[in-house]
Design a protein around this motif. Structure first.
Motif, PDB file in Angstrom:
ATOM      1  N   VAL A  56     -22.154  30.232   9.008  1.00  0.00           N
ATOM      2  CA  VAL A  56     -23.183  31.148   8.514  1.00  0.00           C
ATOM      3  C   VAL A  56     -24.546  30.456   8.458  1.00  0.00           C
ATOM      4  CG1 VAL A  56     -23.941  32.454   6.493  1.00  0.00           C
ATOM      5  CG2 VAL A  56     -21.570  32.604   7.241  1.00  0.00           C
ATOM      6  N   VAL A  57     -24.561  29.206   7.989  1.00  0.00           N
ATOM      7  CA  VAL A  57     -25.825  28.466   7.912  1.00  0.00           C
ATOM      8  C   VAL A  57     -26.425  28.269   9.299  1.00  0.00           C
ATOM      9  CG1 VAL A  57     -26.841  26.238   7.331  1.00  0.00           C
ATOM     10  CG2 VAL A  57     -25.259  27.335   5.740  1.00  0.00           C
ATOM     11  N   LEU A  58     -25.599  27.861  10.262  1.00  0.00           N
ATOM     12  CA  LEU A  58     -26.106  27.669  11.616  1.00  0.00           C
ATOM     13  C   LEU A  58     -26.623  28.979  12.206  1.00  0.00           C
ATOM     14  CD1 LEU A  58     -23.423  25.221  13.088  1.00  0.00           C
ATOM     15  CD2 LEU A  58     -25.757  24.693  12.402  1.00  0.00           C
ATOM     16  N   TYR A  59     -25.899  30.052  11.972  1.00  0.00           N
ATOM     17  CA  TYR A  59     -26.332  31.353  12.484  1.00  0.00           C
ATOM     18  C   TYR A  59     -27.680  31.762  11.897  1.00  0.00           C
ATOM     19  CZ  TYR A  59     -26.468  36.411  13.163  1.00  0.00           C
ATOM     20  OH  TYR A  59     -26.852  37.687  13.483  1.00  0.00           O
ATOM     21  N   LEU A  60     -27.843  31.588  10.595  1.00  0.00           N
ATOM     22  CA  LEU A  60     -29.103  31.962   9.957  1.00  0.00           C
ATOM     23  C   LEU A  60     -30.254  31.099  10.445  1.00  0.00           C
ATOM     24  CD1 LEU A  60     -27.880  32.580   6.285  1.00  0.00           C
ATOM     25  CD2 LEU A  60     -28.439  34.281   8.045  1.00  0.00           C
ATOM     26  N   VAL A  61     -29.990  29.812  10.671  1.00  0.00           N
ATOM     27  CA  VAL A  61     -31.044  28.931  11.171  1.00  0.00           C
ATOM     28  C   VAL A  61     -31.502  29.359  12.565  1.00  0.00           C
ATOM     29  CG1 VAL A  61     -31.523  26.577  11.942  1.00  0.00           C
ATOM     30  CG2 VAL A  61     -30.386  26.954   9.762  1.00  0.00           C
ATOM     31  N   VAL A  62     -30.520  29.730  13.416  1.00  0.00           N
ATOM     32  CA  VAL A  62     -30.861  30.102  14.792  1.00  0.00           C
ATOM     33  C   VAL A  62     -31.590  31.439  14.842  1.00  0.00           C
ATOM     34  CG1 VAL A  62     -29.902  30.722  17.040  1.00  0.00           C
ATOM     35  CG2 VAL A  62     -29.010  28.736  15.817  1.00  0.00           C
ATOM     36  N   VAL A  63     -31.041  32.458  14.184  1.00  0.00           N
ATOM     37  CA  VAL A  63     -31.624  33.801  14.299  1.00  0.00           C
ATOM     38  C   VAL A  63     -32.942  33.926  13.559  1.00  0.00           C
ATOM     39  CG1 VAL A  63     -29.354  34.829  14.605  1.00  0.00           C
ATOM     40  CG2 VAL A  63     -30.327  34.675  12.300  1.00  0.00           C
ATOM     41  N   PRO A  66     -38.576  31.510  15.172  1.00  0.00           N
ATOM     42  CA  PRO A  66     -39.588  32.431  15.703  1.00  0.00           C
ATOM     43  C   PRO A  66     -39.315  32.879  17.138  1.00  0.00           C
ATOM     44  CG  PRO A  66     -40.612  30.581  14.568  1.00  0.00           C
ATOM     45  CD  PRO A  66     -39.167  30.259  14.675  1.00  0.00           C
ATOM     46  N   GLY A  67     -38.748  32.008  17.944  1.00  0.00           N
ATOM     47  CA  GLY A  67     -38.530  32.348  19.342  1.00  0.00           C
ATOM     48  C   GLY A  67     -37.166  32.920  19.655  1.00  0.00           C
ATOM     49  N   TRP A  68     -36.376  33.260  18.614  1.00  0.00           N
ATOM     50  CA  TRP A  68     -35.030  33.749  18.845  1.00  0.00           C
ATOM     51  C   TRP A  68     -34.974  35.032  19.675  1.00  0.00           C
ATOM     52  CZ3 TRP A  68     -30.301  33.060  19.757  1.00  0.00           C
ATOM     53  CH2 TRP A  68     -29.356  34.078  19.609  1.00  0.00           C
TER      54      TRP A  68
END
Length: 302
Positions: A56-63, A66-68
């Motif tokens: 969940v942490v990795l997903y939130l960091v990625v999404v 700004p450039g996601w």
């Protein structure tokens, strides 16, 4: 106290009851098994929870980057993924064939080079020197340069009777490079066999060749199975490099779609296909390694 006895591996006298058909576990045995199940469930729950939190942490960091949105459209486009998957799978069959054929060639050539490097006597010095030069050269030469030299340089010579097929030339380059690595693995296994094994074989009337074949090599190969499997896993991934010569494998199939659409999702698809092919081989390697470690710990056959 129960946990201490369990970790020490001692057999509880209370568990040495009737071992026949009418065996009934003692209360102490039942308590121990209940404790083990509880501990296993707790460990599984903790592992699952920590994995979920990390994901969940990795997903939130990625999404939240700004450039996601742009990255998602460029690298994770569902339309291009559906278009690329059939073509990538069709090209993957070439990678699988290269793995099977080159894997056998690498094992055979690597074994021959390792045997040449371990031959005794001054008469075999030229052979040992050539084998050492071969392994030193191809282990030092980057694989991508070796592929370019073989795939692009051999056709430029215009030699009669020499193939210009990029698949065959790419497979040759892979075999040349990986046989040097595998030869060192085999040589390490051969030299790890104690000299007394060879001496005992000679005392029984075996010739040097028979001692090598029936005594030394079986032990050497058995000891080196895990690193050999690791080399085959690496070979499976590097078969994708034959695309530099124009062979349409999984990587080249993705590259064709990328060149037409300017969307990089096909590369992700090709990468995931290779990962899916590699994971079973990696897990099998881990299983073999763990099994051999248990045999060594128990004093089993090496």
């Amino acid at each position: 106290m129960t946990a201490v006895k369990e970790e020490s591996g001692q057999e509880d006298p209370g568990d040495m009851a009737d071992r026949g058909d009418g065996y009934v576990p003692s209360r102490r045995r039942l308590d121990r098994e209940r404790y083990k199940r509880t501990r296993a469930r707790r460990a599984t729950s903790i592992a699952a929870l920590s994995t979920l939190v990390t994901g969940v942490v990795l997903y939130l960091v990625v999404v939240s980057a700004p450039g996601w949105p742009r990255t998602k459209e460029t690298f994770f486009n569902g339309q291009y993924a559906r278009e690329a998957l059939p073509k990538v799978l069709e090209g993957l069959w070439l990678n699988v064939r290269l793995l099977l054929i080159c894997g056998v060639a690498v094992l055979v050539l690597g074994m021959l080079i390792a045997i040449a490097r371990t031959l005794r006597g001054p008469v075999f010095f030229p052979l040992r020197a050539l084998a050492a030069a071969y392994t030193d050269f191809f282990r030092g030469l980057p694989l991508i340069i070796n592929l370019m030299i073989v795939v692009l340089g051999v056709p430029a010579l215009r030699l009669q009777g020499i193939t210009v097929d990029p698949v065959l030339l790419g497979g040759t380059a892979l075999t040349l490079t990986y046989s040097a690595y595998v030869a060192e693995v085999f040589r390490a296994g051969i030299e790890s066999v104690h000299p007394s094994q060879r001496a005992a074989a000679r005392s029984l009337g075996l010739t040097n060749r028979q001692a090598l074949r029936y005594v030394v090599l079986p032990q050497a190969v058995r000891r080196q199975v895990p690193p050999l499997l690791n080399d085959l896993v690496s070979l499976q991934k590097d078969t994708g490099l034959v695309s530099i010569g124009g062979a349409v494998d999984a990587v080249r199939a993705a590259d064709i779609i990328v060149g037409r659409s300017l969307n990089y999702t096909p590369y992700i698809v090709a990468g995931m296909v290779f990962v899916a092919l590699t994971i079973p081989m990696t897990r099998f390697t881990d299983w073999v390694t763990a099994r051999m470690d248990r045999q060594r710990a128990q004093g089993g056959t090496l």
